[in-house]
Design an enzyme around this catalytic site. Structure first.
Site, PDB file in Angstrom:
ATOM      1  N   CYS A 168      68.098 -26.589  46.822  1.00  0.00           N
ATOM      2  CA  CYS A 168      69.546 -26.762  46.847  1.00  0.00           C
ATOM      3  C   CYS A 168      70.143 -26.571  48.231  1.00  0.00           C
ATOM      4  O   CYS A 168      71.010 -25.716  48.437  1.00  0.00           O
ATOM      5  CB  CYS A 168      70.175 -25.803  45.853  1.00  0.00           C
ATOM      6  SG  CYS A 168      69.440 -26.013  44.231  1.00  0.00           S
ATOM      7  N   GLU A 169      69.652 -27.309  49.190  1.00  0.00           N
ATOM      8  CA  GLU A 169      70.214 -27.300  50.536  1.00  0.00           C
ATOM      9  C   GLU A 169      70.059 -28.689  51.109  1.00  0.00           C
ATOM     10  O   GLU A 169      68.995 -29.300  50.956  1.00  0.00           O
ATOM     11  CB  GLU A 169      69.433 -26.329  51.444  1.00  0.00           C
ATOM     12  CG  GLU A 169      69.491 -24.900  51.001  1.00  0.00           C
ATOM     13  CD  GLU A 169      69.079 -23.930  52.103  1.00  0.00           C
ATOM     14  OE1 GLU A 169      69.124 -24.296  53.284  1.00  0.00           O
ATOM     15  OE2 GLU A 169      68.730 -22.800  51.745  1.00  0.00           O
ATOM     16  N   GLY A 193      49.728 -24.174  72.823  1.00  0.00           N
ATOM     17  CA  GLY A 193      50.869 -25.036  73.063  1.00  0.00           C
ATOM     18  C   GLY A 193      50.615 -26.526  73.113  1.00  0.00           C
ATOM     19  O   GLY A 193      51.566 -27.318  73.086  1.00  0.00           O
ATOM     20  N   GLU A 232      44.447 -20.290  73.674  1.00  0.00           N
ATOM     21  CA  GLU A 232      44.883 -19.861  72.329  1.00  0.00           C
ATOM     22  C   GLU A 232      45.439 -21.053  71.560  1.00  0.00           C
ATOM     23  O   GLU A 232      46.598 -21.061  71.160  1.00  0.00           O
ATOM     24  CB  GLU A 232      45.960 -18.774  72.464  1.00  0.00           C
ATOM     25  CG  GLU A 232      45.538 -17.560  73.268  1.00  0.00           C
ATOM     26  CD  GLU A 232      46.718 -16.675  73.677  1.00  0.00           C
ATOM     27  OE1 GLU A 232      47.884 -17.036  73.394  1.00  0.00           O
ATOM     28  OE2 GLU A 232      46.473 -15.622  74.294  1.00  0.00           O
ATOM     29  N   PRO A 233      44.623 -22.069  71.326  1.00  0.00           N
ATOM     30  CA  PRO A 233      45.145 -23.262  70.660  1.00  0.00           C
ATOM     31  C   PRO A 233      45.322 -23.051  69.165  1.00  0.00           C
ATOM     32  O   PRO A 233      44.479 -22.444  68.502  1.00  0.00           O
ATOM     33  CB  PRO A 233      44.054 -24.305  70.920  1.00  0.00           C
ATOM     34  CG  PRO A 233      42.801 -23.486  71.007  1.00  0.00           C
ATOM     35  CD  PRO A 233      43.185 -22.163  71.620  1.00  0.00           C
ATOM     36  N   GLY A 234      46.424 -23.518  68.644  1.00  0.00           N
ATOM     37  CA  GLY A 234      46.658 -23.458  67.203  1.00  0.00           C
ATOM     38  C   GLY A 234      46.856 -24.858  66.657  1.00  0.00           C
ATOM     39  O   GLY A 234      45.967 -25.484  66.103  1.00  0.00           O
ATOM     40  N   ARG A 235      48.063 -25.378  66.879  1.00  0.00           N
ATOM     41  CA  ARG A 235      48.459 -26.663  66.310  1.00  0.00           C
ATOM     42  C   ARG A 235      47.458 -27.788  66.612  1.00  0.00           C
ATOM     43  O   ARG A 235      47.134 -28.585  65.735  1.00  0.00           O
ATOM     44  CB  ARG A 235      49.821 -27.060  66.891  1.00  0.00           C
ATOM     45  CG  ARG A 235      50.394 -28.340  66.307  1.00  0.00           C
ATOM     46  CD  ARG A 235      51.618 -28.818  67.121  1.00  0.00           C
ATOM     47  NE  ARG A 235      52.500 -27.767  67.513  1.00  0.00           N
ATOM     48  CZ  ARG A 235      53.604 -27.398  66.846  1.00  0.00           C
ATOM     49  NH1 ARG A 235      53.961 -28.045  65.767  1.00  0.00           N
ATOM     50  NH2 ARG A 235      54.357 -26.419  67.291  1.00  0.00           N
ATOM     51  N   ARG A 259      59.120 -27.219  58.552  1.00  0.00           N
ATOM     52  CA  ARG A 259      59.274 -27.709  59.930  1.00  0.00           C
ATOM     53  C   ARG A 259      60.417 -28.716  60.106  1.00  0.00           C
ATOM     54  O   ARG A 259      61.175 -28.611  61.065  1.00  0.00           O
ATOM     55  CB  ARG A 259      57.954 -28.283  60.460  1.00  0.00           C
ATOM     56  CG  ARG A 259      56.788 -27.282  60.451  1.00  0.00           C
ATOM     57  CD  ARG A 259      55.616 -27.723  61.316  1.00  0.00           C
ATOM     58  NE  ARG A 259      55.997 -27.747  62.715  1.00  0.00           N
ATOM     59  CZ  ARG A 259      56.285 -28.821  63.387  1.00  0.00           C
ATOM     60  NH1 ARG A 259      56.188 -29.998  62.830  1.00  0.00           N
ATOM     61  NH2 ARG A 259      56.673 -28.741  64.639  1.00  0.00           N
ATOM     62  N   TYR A 307      51.270 -24.679  60.843  1.00  0.00           N
ATOM     63  CA  TYR A 307      52.626 -24.205  60.564  1.00  0.00           C
ATOM     64  C   TYR A 307      53.173 -24.852  59.285  1.00  0.00           C
ATOM     65  O   TYR A 307      54.355 -25.149  59.185  1.00  0.00           O
ATOM     66  CB  TYR A 307      53.537 -24.445  61.780  1.00  0.00           C
ATOM     67  CG  TYR A 307      52.957 -23.844  63.043  1.00  0.00           C
ATOM     68  CD1 TYR A 307      52.808 -22.470  63.158  1.00  0.00           C
ATOM     69  CD2 TYR A 307      52.490 -24.645  64.095  1.00  0.00           C
ATOM     70  CE1 TYR A 307      52.246 -21.901  64.289  1.00  0.00           C
ATOM     71  CE2 TYR A 307      51.915 -24.083  65.232  1.00  0.00           C
ATOM     72  CZ  TYR A 307      51.802 -22.712  65.324  1.00  0.00           C
ATOM     73  OH  TYR A 307      51.237 -22.152  66.441  1.00  0.00           O
TER      74      TYR A 307
HETATM   75  N1  LLP Z   1      49.535 -18.125  71.677  1.00  0.00           N
HETATM   76  C1  LLP Z   1      50.724 -17.523  71.477  1.00  0.00           C
HETATM   77  C2  LLP Z   1      50.993 -16.256  72.161  1.00  0.00           C
HETATM   78  C3  LLP Z   1      51.670 -18.111  70.627  1.00  0.00           C
HETATM   79  O1  LLP Z   1      52.847 -17.524  70.445  1.00  0.00           O
HETATM   80  C4  LLP Z   1      51.369 -19.333  69.984  1.00  0.00           C
HETATM   81  C5  LLP Z   1      52.336 -19.977  69.087  1.00  0.00           C
HETATM   82  C6  LLP Z   1      50.106 -19.906  70.205  1.00  0.00           C
HETATM   83  C7  LLP Z   1      49.217 -19.286  71.061  1.00  0.00           C
HETATM   84  C8  LLP Z   1      49.677 -21.186  69.546  1.00  0.00           C
HETATM   85  O2  LLP Z   1      50.479 -22.247  69.943  1.00  0.00           O
HETATM   86  P1  LLP Z   1      50.093 -23.735  69.507  1.00  0.00           P
HETATM   87  O3  LLP Z   1      48.789 -24.088  70.190  1.00  0.00           O
HETATM   88  O4  LLP Z   1      49.957 -23.761  68.048  1.00  0.00           O
HETATM   89  O5  LLP Z   1      51.229 -24.553  69.989  1.00  0.00           O
HETATM   90  N2  LLP Z   1      56.225 -22.699  63.919  1.00  0.00           N
HETATM   91  C9  LLP Z   1      56.388 -23.579  65.071  1.00  0.00           C
HETATM   92  C10 LLP Z   1      55.405 -23.243  66.164  1.00  0.00           C
HETATM   93  C11 LLP Z   1      55.481 -21.800  66.611  1.00  0.00           C
HETATM   94  C12 LLP Z   1      54.486 -21.444  67.671  1.00  0.00           C
HETATM   95  C13 LLP Z   1      54.463 -19.965  67.903  1.00  0.00           C
HETATM   96  N3  LLP Z   1      53.509 -19.501  68.861  1.00  0.00           N
HETATM   97  C14 LLP Z   1      56.262 -25.022  64.609  1.00  0.00           C
HETATM   98  O6  LLP Z   1      56.056 -25.262  63.425  1.00  0.00           O
HETATM   99  O7  LLP Z   1      56.395 -25.934  65.430  1.00  0.00           O
END
Ligand code: LLP
Length: 440
Positions: free
Chosen positions: A367-368, A262, A296-299, A335, A396
């Site tokens: 086309c949107e 998050g 659980e870092p993603g972004r 996004r 993402y």
């Molecule tokens: N853990 C869980 C259980 C999650 O559902 C998520 C993201 C993460 C970790 C990673 O979160 P992050 O660190 O990336 O914020 N498509 C959207 C974001 C959806 C996030 C879904 N869950 C966007 O483009 O903003």
């Protein structure tokens, strides 16, 4: 701390956007350069639209995160959220750095394993795992399964017992905290579909401890994505810490606290918490509980490391608005259309990057009307064929792209120093319908 940007905060300039991203720089001749590779060279060779990622930025960011956690004195492990960008090359790079994976589907689990991430470092999240997916997780003996309901816990128990396996389980707690982010990516409010209500958690943990095939190891939470304010994290962690105490008082073993992902990134160069601040919030909540921390870092890891390179098809003036029409569209990067997301957009040519600017709308050819990357953005005049980079598109981005309007999937390139590799060629048009079957 200055306030977060709203519609009245001026956008950062092109120069400010580039300066804030260490893997990007503007070269007087070569234009926008990522690490040591001019992005024009990539576009000349591969065409556009193309996703371009910086391996150096990925490593730097992973190390900054783990250093912050270590410096805070935490026994913490990062499980990269595969959903943010599931390319094998990125998974393998982070895996080599020591990252585990947070997966949410059979496909992500298989990808993580194919990229060489050890099963023991994999956490399985998600509100609806199928029996087939749980069976695979048990067969692989992955590190941890975060269950989100009593129903799922019982299904997992029956399955594990029948397979003679033990699932290490952490119930995901819904702490009823508003993460203060976009509604569509908030996940920790009582009405959201995620997790076990925090009031039901103790009873569920006790049930988990009794069930065959289940070993409850700790608690998990994840309150949302693109979080730019530490207060909701603090509130959620406080609730989890309280639960850890309650469960231990009841005689349960709680070894792990999975704090989810998050952490937001400054798309608009806005101030926000970095990994040090997040580590501080985790430490404040859990320092005297002797728990192992999972994240659980993603972004935060991959977002800033990628750009979407696109070319200008044409510029047109309609009803007082200058529209810049790109060859990239919402099917590539959804996004802005989906979350009203703001992404920096900078010209690739050095001359354009310093030319006078005026407002324009940057759109794609789909086309949107929603196929709009930015409105009222200050950019120079852009003639056909000129290239732009849409910033912070590493997370993402490619993973959420679709073939809408029969647009093939864009190419992907990984830059590492002066070297660069096409890690996924542009999809061919024939591939779009290669698996379609005409009835007899
Ligand atoms: N853990 C869980 C259980 C999650 O559902 C998520 C993201 C993460 C970790 C990673 O979160 P992050 O660190 O990336 O914020 N498509 C959207 C974001 C959806 C996030 C879904 N869950 C966007 O483009 O903003």
């Amino acid at each position: 701390m200055p306030a977060a940007p709203d519609d009245t905060t001026p956008d950062p300039t092109i120069a400010e956007l580039i300066a804030a991203r260490p893997h990007l720089r503007l070269h007087a001749m070569d234009g926008l350069v990522m690490e040591d590779v001019p992005l024009n060279r990539v576009a000349d060779a591969v065409g556009t639209p193309t996703w371009v990622y910086s391996a150096g930025a990925l490593r730097t960011r992973y190390r900054a995160l783990t250093t912050a956690l270590r410096d805070a004195g935490l026994d913490a492990h990062a499980h990269y959220a595969v959903k943010a960008n599931d390319h094998l090359a990125i998974l393998a790079l982070l895996g080599r750095e020591g990252a585990g994976a947070d997966v949410v589907s059979e496909g992500e689990l298989r990808r993580a394993r194919a990229a060489g991430i050890p099963a023991a470092r994999i956490v399985y999240s998600g509100v609806g795992k199928t029996e087939r997916e749980l069976r695979l997780a048990l067969t692989e003996d992955i590190g941890q399964i975060n269950i989100e309901s009593a129903e799922e816990l019982r299904m997992l128990s029956a399955l594990a017992a029948s397979m003679g396996r033990t699932a290490r389980v952490a119930p995901r707690i819904n702490p009823d905290v508003d993460a203060g982010t976009h509604d569509k990516i908030s996940t920790g409010r009582a009405g959201d579909k995620f997790g076990v209500p925090w009031a039901d958690a103790a009873a569920l943990y006790a049930e988990a401890a009794r069930l065959p095939g289940i070993e409850p190891v700790g608690l998990a939470t994840h309150i949302g994505s693109q979080i730019m304010d530490l207060a909701p994290y603090g509130a959620a962690f406080a609730r989890i810490a309280e639960l850890v105490r309650v469960l231990r008082d009841q005689g349960h073993t709680v070894r792990v606290v999975d704090c989810g992902g998050g952490l937001g990134i400054p798309y608009r160069n806005q101030p926000g918490p970095g990994p040090e601040a997040l580590a501080g919030a985790i430490k404040a909540a859990f320092h005297n509980l002797d728990v192992r921390v999972a994240l659980e870092p993603g972004r935060w890891l991959v977002g800033p490391a990628g750009v979407l390179l696109a070319s200008v098809i044409l510029q047109k003036q309609t009803a007082g608005t200058r529209f810049v029409v790109l060859d990239a569209a919402m099917n590539d990067l959804v996004r802005p259309a989906m979350y009203e997301a703001w992404h920096g957009i900078v010209p690739v040519s050095a001359a354009a990057a310093v030319a006078p600017v005026s407002p324009c709308d940057i759109v794609g050819p789909v086309c949107e009307t929603g196929d709009t990357f930015a409105r009222d953005r200050l950019l120079p005049m852009l003639s056909p064929g000129m290239r732009i980079a849409i910033l912070d598109a590493g997370a993402y981005g490619a993973v959420m792209s679709s073939p809408y309007n029969a647009r093939p999937r864009a190419a992907e390139v990984l830059i590492d120093g002066a070297a660069w590799t096409v890690v996924r060629p542009r999809q061919t048009h024939e591939a779009l319908w290669a698996d379609e079957i005409m009835p007899a």
